[in-house]
Enzyme design. Sequence first.
Site, short mmCIF file in Angstrom:
data_model
loop_
_atom_site.label_atom_id
_atom_site.label_comp_id
_atom_site.label_asym_id
_atom_site.label_seq_id
_atom_site.Cartn_x
_atom_site.Cartn_y
_atom_site.Cartn_z
N GLY C 31 -26.79 -65.25 -16.52
CA GLY C 31 -26.06 -65.39 -15.28
C GLY C 31 -27.02 -65.87 -14.22
CG ASN C 32 -27.41 -69.35 -13.66
OD1 ASN C 32 -26.58 -70.09 -13.13
ND2 ASN C 32 -27.57 -69.30 -14.97
CB SER C 48 -34.87 -70.97 -17.54
OG SER C 48 -34.27 -70.87 -18.80
N GLY C 49 -34.39 -67.66 -18.05
CA GLY C 49 -34.84 -66.63 -18.99
C GLY C 49 -35.65 -65.49 -18.39
CB SER C 78 -30.92 -71.59 -14.22
OG SER C 78 -29.77 -71.61 -15.03
CG ASP C 80 -26.48 -72.53 -17.00
OD1 ASP C 80 -26.01 -73.20 -17.94
OD2 ASP C 80 -26.74 -71.33 -17.10
CG HIS C 99 -22.81 -70.08 -15.53
ND1 HIS C 99 -21.53 -70.04 -16.05
CD2 HIS C 99 -23.64 -70.19 -16.60
CE1 HIS C 99 -21.59 -70.13 -17.38
NE2 HIS C 99 -22.85 -70.22 -17.73
CG HIS C 101 -22.25 -66.48 -20.66
ND1 HIS C 101 -22.26 -67.02 -21.92
CD2 HIS C 101 -22.67 -67.46 -19.83
CE1 HIS C 101 -22.71 -68.28 -21.86
NE2 HIS C 101 -22.97 -68.56 -20.61
CG ASP C 124 -5.85 -59.88 -2.07
OD1 ASP C 124 -4.97 -60.21 -1.26
OD2 ASP C 124 -5.98 -58.73 -2.51
CG HIS C 175 -20.05 -72.52 -21.21
ND1 HIS C 175 -20.91 -73.57 -21.05
CD2 HIS C 175 -20.74 -71.42 -20.82
CE1 HIS C 175 -22.08 -73.13 -20.59
NE2 HIS C 175 -21.99 -71.83 -20.44
CE1 TYR C 236 -9.28 -56.64 2.87
CE2 TYR C 236 -11.28 -57.92 3.15
CZ TYR C 236 -10.62 -56.86 2.58
OH TYR C 236 -11.28 -56.01 1.73
#
Lengths: 245, 245, 245, 245
Positions: C31-32, C48-49, C78, C80, C99, C101, C124, C175, C236
């Site tokens: 995730g990033n 990355s990683g 990353s 991505d 992003h 998973h 919402d 994905h 809100y």
Amino acid sequence: MNGTPLRSLRREVLAANLRIPEAGLATLTWGNVSGVDREAGVFVIKPSGVSYADLTEEDLVVVALDDGRVVEGSLRPSTDTETHRCLYLAFPSIGGVTHTHSTHAVAFAQARRPIPVLGTTHADTFNGPVPVTEDLTPEQCAKDYEFNTGQVIVQMLRSDPRRAEEVPGALVSRHGPFTWGPTATASLENAVVCEAVAEMALHTLALGARLGDTSDPPPHLLERHYTRKHGPDAYYGNADAVPAV
Amino acid sequence: MNGTPLRSLRREVLAANLRIPEAGLATLTWGNVSGVDREAGVFVIKPSGVSYADLTEEDLVVVALDDGRVVEGSLRPSTDTETHRCLYLAFPSIGGVTHTHSTHAVAFAQARRPIPVLGTTHADTFNGPVPVTEDLTPEQCAKDYEFNTGQVIVQMLRSDPRRAEEVPGALVSRHGPFTWGPTATASLENAVVCEAVAEMALHTLALGARLGDTSDPPPHLLERHYTRKHGPDAYYGNADAVPAV
Amino acid sequence: MNGTPLRSLRREVLAANLRIPEAGLATLTWGNVSGVDREAGVFVIKPSGVSYADLTEEDLVVVALDDGRVVEGSLRPSTDTETHRCLYLAFPSIGGVTHTHSTHAVAFAQARRPIPVLGTTHADTFNGPVPVTEDLTPEQCAKDYEFNTGQVIVQMLRSDPRRAEEVPGALVSRHGPFTWGPTATASLENAVVCEAVAEMALHTLALGARLGDTSDPPPHLLERHYTRKHGPDAYYGNADAVPAV
Amino acid sequence: MNGTPLRSLRREVLAANLRIPEAGLATLTWGNVSGVDREAGVFVIKPSGVSYADLTEEDLVVVALDDGRVVEGSLRPSTDTETHRCLYLAFPSIGGVTHTHSTHAVAFAQARRPIPVLGTTHADTFNGPVPVTEDLTPEQCAKDYEFNTGQVIVQMLRSDPRRAEEVPGALVSRHGPFTWGPTATASLENAVVCEAVAEMALHTLALGARLGDTSDPPPHLLERHYTRKHGPDAYYGNADAVPAV
């Protein structure tokens, strides 16, 4: 009554009760563990409606095994106390009882389906399905309801007394799981296993294992797993490990 | 207005709001608890869009029960404030209201299915299914939407006023659960129970309990569970336990 | 390049990345989050990683918006990164991209089903279903795969450019989810919402909402919820609340 | 035998074992990681039945690769030790093995279904479905049961030796997942991935992806994801990242 064993029993019962929320087995105060001192003729149990965060050894209630009167403690014992007492009276070899409303075990109880033996995780602890009782009758609900909740378990297992040792737990119909063991700690750990195998079974059934295309686990596999942890040929664990039922 | 009761109400409302994320009932800031002081004619509620981690007693907003104006506080109250106010006006016996978007209760609301009574966990708190409202009409959405969100609950329960006491919660169609109780804390605990029984029901239904092969729980069992925690013959809990509805 | 805005952007991007594991959106390092400084022509992204526990502001990588070269940082950005860059180039109004998973959003992406609008929790934040892209072609996989992963999102939304503002996220086929927003923080919060509504939708569908017996939510309800949080009539939140898309 | 490498191996094996409960992969003590020192001809493994909270480097057991005798340590090694040894002997390139009873991977094992490749999360780590073995025969259960548990994995993969490198894990029928990798840490991370993709697959299947209306993921997508993390053209991660299989 010898104070020292009770002090150590109180300590164990407190620790086991605190593991209920840690293991994710309870919402609010829904769960209780007890441990028995058969020589003293009493068992120690969680008080009713007290949150785990506030629970102390002093809060625990000591109850007489023969008639259920409170022997020590200023709080009212768990409403499930009479169920625990019934199980202690019926199964002389057990030393602890745990009751929870853990999510997946309750789902099986509500669906009135036994938790089936679908793999070795189950067989490591329970040598057969975790059975589900009959519904209590109106008479059993009207009077001595909590004691009768134990009675429906006892009646179910009466025909095969060995079963209570090899399958240390049962689901009360529409209610939830009760588990037991040689100690309070063991009964709690059996409650943890009961919930874990219920969740695994639910997902396995969702994957279609019971839709006709999958056979039951072979008995030789299940027996191997049960006997490597239980009985004279057990070789699981180390000296100080928690004794299994 | 007497400052002291409000200070203690603020403390309770803050604590109850902080239990929302602790109990896993909310994503981001989606959930709010309020508590009412009927003598002072006000209720205390979470401000809109403030994260639980940052919330203080001073952030809480005091709102007039009669017309919804802000009486104390520099922040805007929860957007759901008018729904809380509507419920307080309609149900004079309640002291607290909780609204969350807890996952499984929302799933029932989105599926427009009441949460059915499938076992004793449900019956311990809710003496019947948790009902789901009608959809709001375009008119109800166009003007006073939040007050009307309370109105669809009130209309649903109007035919049976006792139901709001014995079933302290409802699902607003396509939206989520609102629960209430004699105090802010009790309303929060009913939200916790609502989510727990929704999850159990979802799994029970997945196990096929409703596929024709299982009967409903017997009424004598459900009644026993409800009455042992509620009403004149209740025997659950201890003196200092949280009062049930 | 002005150092001060980048320092504050780095701080925000770091904080948003750390919320990924806190919100349960990532396994290992999956995730990033990035945030853009359009004046400086760069964006800041996770390396990355690197595990979240070890991540520091200095580890973050600064990448040029025009050609994707690393401008600052000793670590590789990353994998991505090119997907983020593609989205920044296509949608000039966005300031952050996330992003993950996350489990349930990935399940919808893997099943190639949009996340449907089943209730107000979804409305919402997302003014319509969270759409799922076409599969990438062999050519799109062979060269510039990560940039093309952004391209399939951009192509899907090209016909209706307003959609990217009102539905700030999409599922890449087989994905997982990409979400965006005016800031890095907002893109992260949209990822949190995306996972939450995916889980709610999965349970709602399991309850049979889509088996023919349930209508879609009425448009007036969904519109009310979207517009009370977004656009000129939003009411809100409070002044210092996180801006919504 | 050189003490220093073993000390660093012990440290890594302890850390990997402690990540089992952190990652939610184990109930009670159900899970173990080992790491091998092929030069010394030994592997280091968790003792049987010891809780993670109590585990120290000194508790770890050193076992000879050739005959399984305990070389160092006063505790009995994991009952699964012979399975680990079997895998080390069969797959000379692996440096670590992990076994857990993680919920969703066990559900696939119990349903006797391989974990299918439904998306890029799976393909990032496993270049194909995670396969499920045949049931052990009565003979394989009666004698050398734990070694034979490894043997059914080895036999399944014998026809395609590359598969053990590209799909570093397998499900033992009715039992659960075993994963491996170049190091103890990598084997643990593959166990984490195995559980995550099992959960995603279960939800994806629930959404109907396999009910005839959805095609398999295109091979070019899966290959791209596998090769960007593995092999000579890998470009994921940074220098100090954990090596992948």
